[in-house]
Design a protein around this motif. Sequence first.
Motif, PDB file in Angstrom:
ATOM      1  N   GLN A   5       0.829  -1.200   0.000  1.00 30.58           N
ATOM      2  CA  GLN A   5       0.000   0.000   0.000  1.00 30.58           C
ATOM      3  C   GLN A   5       0.871   1.262   0.000  1.00 30.58           C
ATOM      4  N   LEU A   6       1.929   1.243   0.801  1.00 30.07           N
ATOM      5  CA  LEU A   6       2.829   2.398   0.843  1.00 30.07           C
ATOM      6  C   LEU A   6       3.525   2.596  -0.502  1.00 30.07           C
ATOM      7  N   ARG A   7       3.942   1.487  -1.122  1.00 32.50           N
ATOM      8  CA  ARG A   7       4.613   1.585  -2.426  1.00 32.50           C
ATOM      9  C   ARG A   7       3.679   2.167  -3.478  1.00 32.50           C
ATOM     10  N   TYR A   8       2.428   1.732  -3.477  1.00 26.50           N
ATOM     11  CA  TYR A   8       1.461   2.249  -4.435  1.00 26.50           C
ATOM     12  C   TYR A   8       1.212   3.736  -4.196  1.00 26.50           C
ATOM     13  N   ALA A  28      -2.910  -3.546 -12.500  1.00 23.01           N
ATOM     14  CA  ALA A  28      -4.098  -2.908 -13.047  1.00 23.01           C
ATOM     15  C   ALA A  28      -4.471  -1.691 -12.208  1.00 23.01           C
ATOM     16  N   GLN A  29      -4.924  -0.624 -12.869  1.00 22.85           N
ATOM     17  CA  GLN A  29      -5.227   0.617 -12.161  1.00 22.85           C
ATOM     18  C   GLN A  29      -6.241   0.434 -11.030  1.00 22.85           C
ATOM     19  N   PRO A  30      -7.317  -0.351 -11.199  1.00 26.68           N
ATOM     20  CA  PRO A  30      -8.257  -0.531 -10.077  1.00 26.68           C
ATOM     21  C   PRO A  30      -7.588  -1.117  -8.838  1.00 26.68           C
ATOM     22  N   GLY A  31      -6.591  -1.987  -9.058  1.00 23.55           N
ATOM     23  CA  GLY A  31      -5.879  -2.557  -7.922  1.00 23.55           C
ATOM     24  C   GLY A  31      -5.093  -1.513  -7.161  1.00 23.55           C
ATOM     25  N   VAL A  32      -4.436  -0.602  -7.899  1.00 14.79           N
ATOM     26  CA  VAL A  32      -3.696   0.482  -7.248  1.00 14.79           C
ATOM     27  C   VAL A  32      -4.656   1.378  -6.472  1.00 14.79           C
ATOM     28  N   SER A  33      -5.767   1.754  -7.094  1.00 11.77           N
ATOM     29  CA  SER A  33      -6.745   2.627  -6.435  1.00 11.77           C
ATOM     30  C   SER A  33      -7.287   1.982  -5.175  1.00 11.77           C
ATOM     31  N   ALA A  34      -7.594   0.679  -5.246  1.00 15.81           N
ATOM     32  CA  ALA A  34      -8.168  -0.012  -4.094  1.00 15.81           C
ATOM     33  C   ALA A  34      -7.190  -0.061  -2.924  1.00 15.81           C
ATOM     34  N   VAL A  36      -4.685   2.030  -2.300  1.00 19.21           N
ATOM     35  CA  VAL A  36      -4.495   3.371  -1.738  1.00 19.21           C
ATOM     36  C   VAL A  36      -5.720   3.758  -0.902  1.00 19.21           C
ATOM     37  N   ARG A  37      -6.906   3.424  -1.376  1.00 24.04           N
ATOM     38  CA  ARG A  37      -8.130   3.683  -0.592  1.00 24.04           C
ATOM     39  C   ARG A  37      -8.078   2.951   0.749  1.00 24.04           C
ATOM     40  N   GLN A  38      -7.615   1.704   0.725  1.00 23.90           N
ATOM     41  CA  GLN A  38      -7.517   0.943   1.968  1.00 23.90           C
ATOM     42  C   GLN A  38      -6.539   1.610   2.932  1.00 23.90           C
ATOM     43  N   LEU A  39      -5.419   2.107   2.408  1.00 23.74           N
ATOM     44  CA  LEU A  39      -4.455   2.813   3.253  1.00 23.74           C
ATOM     45  C   LEU A  39      -5.085   4.060   3.857  1.00 23.74           C
ATOM     46  N   GLU A  40      -5.830   4.805   3.051  1.00 16.92           N
ATOM     47  CA  GLU A  40      -6.491   6.014   3.550  1.00 16.92           C
ATOM     48  C   GLU A  40      -7.509   5.666   4.641  1.00 16.92           C
ATOM     49  N   ARG A  41      -8.235   4.546   4.479  1.00 13.69           N
ATOM     50  CA  ARG A  41      -9.200   4.145   5.514  1.00 13.69           C
ATOM     51  C   ARG A  41      -8.486   3.794   6.811  1.00 13.69           C
ATOM     52  N   GLU A  42      -7.351   3.102   6.688  1.00 11.75           N
ATOM     53  CA  GLU A  42      -6.612   2.734   7.896  1.00 11.75           C
ATOM     54  C   GLU A  42      -6.067   3.956   8.623  1.00 11.75           C
ATOM     55  N   LEU A  43      -5.640   4.958   7.844  1.00 12.34           N
ATOM     56  CA  LEU A  43      -5.085   6.172   8.459  1.00 12.34           C
ATOM     57  C   LEU A  43      -6.178   7.155   8.859  1.00 12.34           C
ATOM     58  N   GLY A  44      -7.373   6.993   8.301  1.00 16.20           N
ATOM     59  CA  GLY A  44      -8.486   7.854   8.670  1.00 16.20           C
ATOM     60  C   GLY A  44      -8.463   9.221   8.021  1.00 16.20           C
ATOM     61  N   ALA A  45      -7.783   9.356   6.882  1.00 19.26           N
ATOM     62  CA  ALA A  45      -7.726  10.649   6.200  1.00 19.26           C
ATOM     63  C   ALA A  45      -7.367  10.432   4.737  1.00 19.26           C
TER      64      ALA A  45
END
Length: 301
Positions: A5-8, A28-34, A36-45
């Motif tokens: 997630q950090l690398r993406y 695939a682009q959807p995989g990268v987006s997913a 990064v979204r998961q990382l944002e959810r974990e960090l809460g921002a």
Amino acid sequence: MELRQLRYFVTVAEETSFTKAAALLHVAQPGVSAQVRQLERELGAALLDRSGRTVRLTEVGAAVLPYARAALGAAEGARHAVDELIGLVRGHVAIGMVGAFSSRELDLPGLLADFHRDHPAVEITLSEANSEQLIGALQAGRLDAAFISIGSTPPAGLALQIVVNEPIVAAVSPADPLAARTTITLEALLDRALICLPRGTGLRAILDEATGPAGLRPHIPFEAGEPFVLAQLAARGLGVAILPESAALAHPTALHVIGITRPKMWGRIAFAWRAEGPISPAARVLIERARAVLADSPAPP
């Protein structure tokens, strides 16, 4: 959070595009987006602003980015440490070079061939770009070492070993009115059409450094990325070429060389690598070899 997630996230931030990041990551682009979204959810921002044509860091993303890079660097460092402890030198070494670099300074093909013979498991890549691009790639960790052209101010964060240090001169056709001169001031050239390398190159940076503080504005209608082309343009009477002395002297019948005074300008090519941060074992071995070969070569003037 995961290293993936950090690398993406770091790749998207550097490329300012999910599409470009996905291409670089071979995902695939959807995989990268997913991810990064998961990382944002974990960090809460939100880390990235996706509202514009290009992706931009949010304030939180800008604060997180250096920590993400540090985490990736630490993980890579751990892998390198294991390699060193078990006596392996493997992986990938990326070398860059400016187009003006030639084998008279260093037998680079020979150096790379010898390294490949001794460490066949290491992948070696060699790329060419202008100095500004190479410096940025070194600082960002995309290159391990490079031969760059530099001005009077050393690039931040890089260690340097000077390979070439020679005067910058003016060169004109033998039929040019200036061909009667052996020296000239830089200011006296400013009413002439100048022929020079483009912005981003070390030679152009040196010229800009010499003219900028004095408020001088050179007229440069001809730009080319190869010193040979600059010499040919000057030989055809199209203007005054600004060249390293060796490049001008390589055309003794076609060009008349004039020393530039006030200010005296020097062109320098340096072998450069990151002064701080993790360096892979393979890159360290290649850098040490190159430095040893350069140290055994005749000292630059």
